[in-house]
Design a protein around this motif. Sequence first.
Motif, PDB file in Angstrom:
ATOM      1  N   GLY A   9       0.792  -1.228   0.000  1.00 18.06           N
ATOM      2  CA  GLY A   9       0.000   0.000   0.000  1.00 18.06           C
ATOM      3  C   GLY A   9       0.820   1.272   0.000  1.00 18.06           C
ATOM      4  O   GLY A   9       0.286   2.367  -0.198  1.00 18.06           O
ATOM      5  N   GLY A  10       2.135   1.164   0.214  1.00 21.46           N
ATOM      6  CA  GLY A  10       2.983   2.345   0.238  1.00 21.46           C
ATOM      7  C   GLY A  10       4.069   2.236   1.294  1.00 21.46           C
ATOM      8  O   GLY A  10       4.260   1.180   1.904  1.00 21.46           O
ATOM      9  N   ALA A  11       4.777   3.325   1.507  1.00 22.37           N
ATOM     10  CA  ALA A  11       5.899   3.339   2.446  1.00 22.37           C
ATOM     11  C   ALA A  11       5.594   4.253   3.628  1.00 22.37           C
ATOM     12  O   ALA A  11       4.907   5.262   3.490  1.00 22.37           O
ATOM     13  CB  ALA A  11       7.170   3.800   1.739  1.00 22.37           C
ATOM     14  N   ARG A  12       6.108   3.876   4.783  1.00 21.30           N
ATOM     15  CA  ARG A  12       6.026   4.708   5.987  1.00 21.30           C
ATOM     16  C   ARG A  12       7.442   4.846   6.558  1.00 21.30           C
ATOM     17  O   ARG A  12       8.226   3.893   6.540  1.00 21.30           O
ATOM     18  CB  ARG A  12       5.126   4.063   7.048  1.00 21.30           C
ATOM     19  N   SER A  13       7.729   6.027   7.082  1.00 22.53           N
ATOM     20  CA  SER A  13       9.024   6.225   7.730  1.00 22.53           C
ATOM     21  C   SER A  13       8.837   7.062   8.990  1.00 22.53           C
ATOM     22  O   SER A  13       7.899   7.858   9.097  1.00 22.53           O
ATOM     23  CB  SER A  13      10.021   6.908   6.783  1.00 22.53           C
ATOM     24  N   LEU A  14       9.739   6.847   9.930  1.00 28.86           N
ATOM     25  CA  LEU A  14       9.711   7.559  11.205  1.00 28.86           C
ATOM     26  C   LEU A  14      11.111   8.053  11.520  1.00 28.86           C
ATOM     27  O   LEU A  14      12.089   7.313  11.368  1.00 28.86           O
ATOM     28  CB  LEU A  14       9.230   6.616  12.312  1.00 28.86           C
ATOM     29  N   PHE A  15      11.189   9.303  11.942  1.00 35.70           N
ATOM     30  CA  PHE A  15      12.470   9.866  12.360  1.00 35.70           C
ATOM     31  C   PHE A  15      12.273  10.525  13.718  1.00 35.70           C
ATOM     32  O   PHE A  15      11.318  11.284  13.912  1.00 35.70           O
ATOM     33  CB  PHE A  15      12.971  10.907  11.349  1.00 35.70           C
ATOM     34  N   VAL A  16      13.166  10.202  14.670  1.00 36.26           N
ATOM     35  CA  VAL A  16      13.102  10.788  16.010  1.00 36.26           C
ATOM     36  C   VAL A  16      14.450  11.418  16.317  1.00 36.26           C
ATOM     37  O   VAL A  16      15.502  10.788  16.130  1.00 36.26           O
ATOM     38  CB  VAL A  16      12.747   9.727  17.070  1.00 36.26           C
ATOM     39  N   ASP A  17      14.413  12.661  16.785  1.00 34.20           N
ATOM     40  CA  ASP A  17      15.622  13.417  17.078  1.00 34.20           C
ATOM     41  C   ASP A  17      15.554  13.948  18.512  1.00 34.20           C
ATOM     42  O   ASP A  17      14.537  14.508  18.920  1.00 34.20           O
ATOM     43  CB  ASP A  17      15.765  14.585  16.091  1.00 34.20           C
ATOM     44  N   PHE A  18      16.634  13.739  19.275  1.00 34.63           N
ATOM     45  CA  PHE A  18      16.732  14.247  20.636  1.00 34.63           C
ATOM     46  C   PHE A  18      17.867  15.270  20.695  1.00 34.63           C
ATOM     47  O   PHE A  18      19.001  14.966  20.297  1.00 34.63           O
ATOM     48  CB  PHE A  18      17.047  13.126  21.633  1.00 34.63           C
ATOM     49  N   GLU A  19      17.569  16.448  21.199  1.00 37.48           N
ATOM     50  CA  GLU A  19      18.586  17.502  21.326  1.00 37.48           C
ATOM     51  C   GLU A  19      18.627  18.000  22.770  1.00 37.48           C
ATOM     52  O   GLU A  19      17.632  18.498  23.287  1.00 37.48           O
ATOM     53  CB  GLU A  19      18.274  18.667  20.392  1.00 37.48           C
ATOM     54  N   ARG A  20      19.775  17.839  23.415  1.00 34.98           N
ATOM     55  CA  ARG A  20      19.953  18.343  24.781  1.00 34.98           C
ATOM     56  C   ARG A  20      20.617  19.716  24.696  1.00 34.98           C
ATOM     57  O   ARG A  20      21.739  19.845  24.214  1.00 34.98           O
ATOM     58  CB  ARG A  20      20.811  17.390  25.615  1.00 34.98           C
ATOM     59  N   VAL A  21      19.911  20.719  25.151  1.00 32.39           N
ATOM     60  CA  VAL A  21      20.395  22.094  25.036  1.00 32.39           C
ATOM     61  C   VAL A  21      21.224  22.457  26.272  1.00 32.39           C
ATOM     62  O   VAL A  21      20.804  22.222  27.406  1.00 32.39           O
ATOM     63  CB  VAL A  21      19.216  23.083  24.894  1.00 32.39           C
ATOM     64  N   VAL A  22      22.390  23.008  26.023  1.00 28.08           N
ATOM     65  CA  VAL A  22      23.283  23.434  27.101  1.00 28.08           C
ATOM     66  C   VAL A  22      23.586  24.916  26.922  1.00 28.08           C
ATOM     67  O   VAL A  22      23.928  25.362  25.823  1.00 28.08           O
ATOM     68  CB  VAL A  22      24.600  22.629  27.096  1.00 28.08           C
ATOM     69  N   SER A  23      23.443  25.687  27.983  1.00 26.05           N
ATOM     70  CA  SER A  23      23.772  27.108  27.941  1.00 26.05           C
ATOM     71  C   SER A  23      25.202  27.308  28.434  1.00 26.05           C
ATOM     72  O   SER A  23      25.562  26.826  29.499  1.00 26.05           O
ATOM     73  CB  SER A  23      22.804  27.897  28.838  1.00 26.05           C
ATOM     74  N   TYR A  24      25.983  28.008  27.642  1.00 27.69           N
ATOM     75  CA  TYR A  24      27.353  28.284  28.045  1.00 27.69           C
ATOM     76  C   TYR A  24      27.467  29.655  28.700  1.00 27.69           C
ATOM     77  O   TYR A  24      28.564  30.115  29.005  1.00 27.69           O
ATOM     78  CB  TYR A  24      28.283  28.182  26.830  1.00 27.69           C
ATOM     79  N   ASP A  25      26.330  30.297  28.921  1.00 32.44           N
ATOM     80  CA  ASP A  25      26.285  31.568  29.633  1.00 32.44           C
ATOM     81  C   ASP A  25      25.885  31.277  31.074  1.00 32.44           C
ATOM     82  O   ASP A  25      24.781  30.788  31.331  1.00 32.44           O
ATOM     83  CB  ASP A  25      25.246  32.494  28.975  1.00 32.44           C
ATOM     84  N   PRO A  26      26.767  31.538  32.053  1.00 30.47           N
ATOM     85  CA  PRO A  26      26.453  31.204  33.446  1.00 30.47           C
ATOM     86  C   PRO A  26      25.227  31.919  33.990  1.00 30.47           C
ATOM     87  O   PRO A  26      24.654  31.496  34.985  1.00 30.47           O
ATOM     88  CB  PRO A  26      27.721  31.612  34.208  1.00 30.47           C
ATOM     89  N   SER A  27      24.815  32.997  33.344  1.00 32.61           N
ATOM     90  CA  SER A  27      23.651  33.734  33.825  1.00 32.61           C
ATOM     91  C   SER A  27      22.342  33.227  33.207  1.00 32.61           C
ATOM     92  O   SER A  27      21.263  33.676  33.581  1.00 32.61           O
ATOM     93  CB  SER A  27      23.812  35.225  33.524  1.00 32.61           C
ATOM     94  N   VAL A  28      22.432  32.297  32.242  1.00 35.03           N
ATOM     95  CA  VAL A  28      21.256  31.759  31.567  1.00 35.03           C
ATOM     96  C   VAL A  28      21.199  30.258  31.805  1.00 35.03           C
ATOM     97  O   VAL A  28      22.151  29.539  31.505  1.00 35.03           O
ATOM     98  CB  VAL A  28      21.287  32.052  30.052  1.00 35.03           C
ATOM     99  N   SER A  29      20.093  29.764  32.333  1.00 33.51           N
ATOM    100  CA  SER A  29      19.973  28.336  32.620  1.00 33.51           C
ATOM    101  C   SER A  29      19.797  27.532  31.334  1.00 33.51           C
ATOM    102  O   SER A  29      19.407  28.071  30.295  1.00 33.51           O
ATOM    103  CB  SER A  29      18.779  28.087  33.546  1.00 33.51           C
TER     104      SER A  29
END
Length: 295
Positions: free
Chosen positions: A103-123
């Motif tokens: 009947g056709g094709a299905r695809s799934l993509f999952v992306d995880f991004e952990r955000v890090v602040s390098y500014d000590p005044s910004v969490s």
Amino acid sequence: MAYAPGAVLIAALAVGCSSGTGTGDSATDSKPGAVASSTAPPGKYRTLPEACRSVSPATLKDLLPGSAELPEAQQEKVFDGSPAVTYDTDRRVGCRWKAEAPGGARSLFVDFERVVSYDPSVSDDDRAREVYAKKEEAADLPSALPGSSTDSGTPDASGSPSATASGKPGKDGGKGGGKASGKSSDPGTGAGGKTGSDTGDTADTGDSGEGGAAENLQPRVLDSLGDSAFLDDLLTRAGSTAQHRTVSVVFRTSNVIVTIQYTAQPALSTEIPDSKELQEKAQALGRKLVDSFSE
């Protein structure tokens, strides 16, 4: 010898001045300590899950029709997925799964991004809010309709989602080029070109039958997924090939941003993928991933 007491007095004054200067230096040195005490806290998550193990085989069987009928060896290959290329698995990981059926094709993509602040005044959390906000802005979601909620409400005139037309590529090309300019609705009488009776589905609002309010299938903000989330729905056609639909669900939980892209491409070029089905399954997966972070 008459000058000796004077010399001693001058020396004593000099020592006193030096002591006073030392006290001033000590007060100045305390300022960096005060700044350090107000350093923003780190994010809740310090690591990321293994992307290609983040979706269970049972869920993949549901998302990838036809995969359950494959020989065991091929099933394993499909369910193992293909990890995304990354240079820092503590900061970003992703995985793609794909299965083809008559009947056709299905695809799934999952992306995880952990955000890090390098500014000590910004969490890390605040920085993640900024990154998420930019993603939501880039999605160019239509304005909420009067009297409608973010998760449900009245759709556009055709009862189908509008295609986003920014032409900006997504992380894995889910929002690739070849899109028509301007906002447009799917052809047909409803989501995926089907009426409610064709799919057997009724609106989440509880109304059904003629004249009943239909659920909102437009790209929109979601208010019940993680700390913040949105859904995008894009129908595209490349040349004379079959139309394919990509539903993207992006959500933030603390300092981690997760992107789900679920794509369907029917075998027949005249068939339009069902928006309602793809949206429901993408959101269900999003809820499972949110729950996995709290385990």
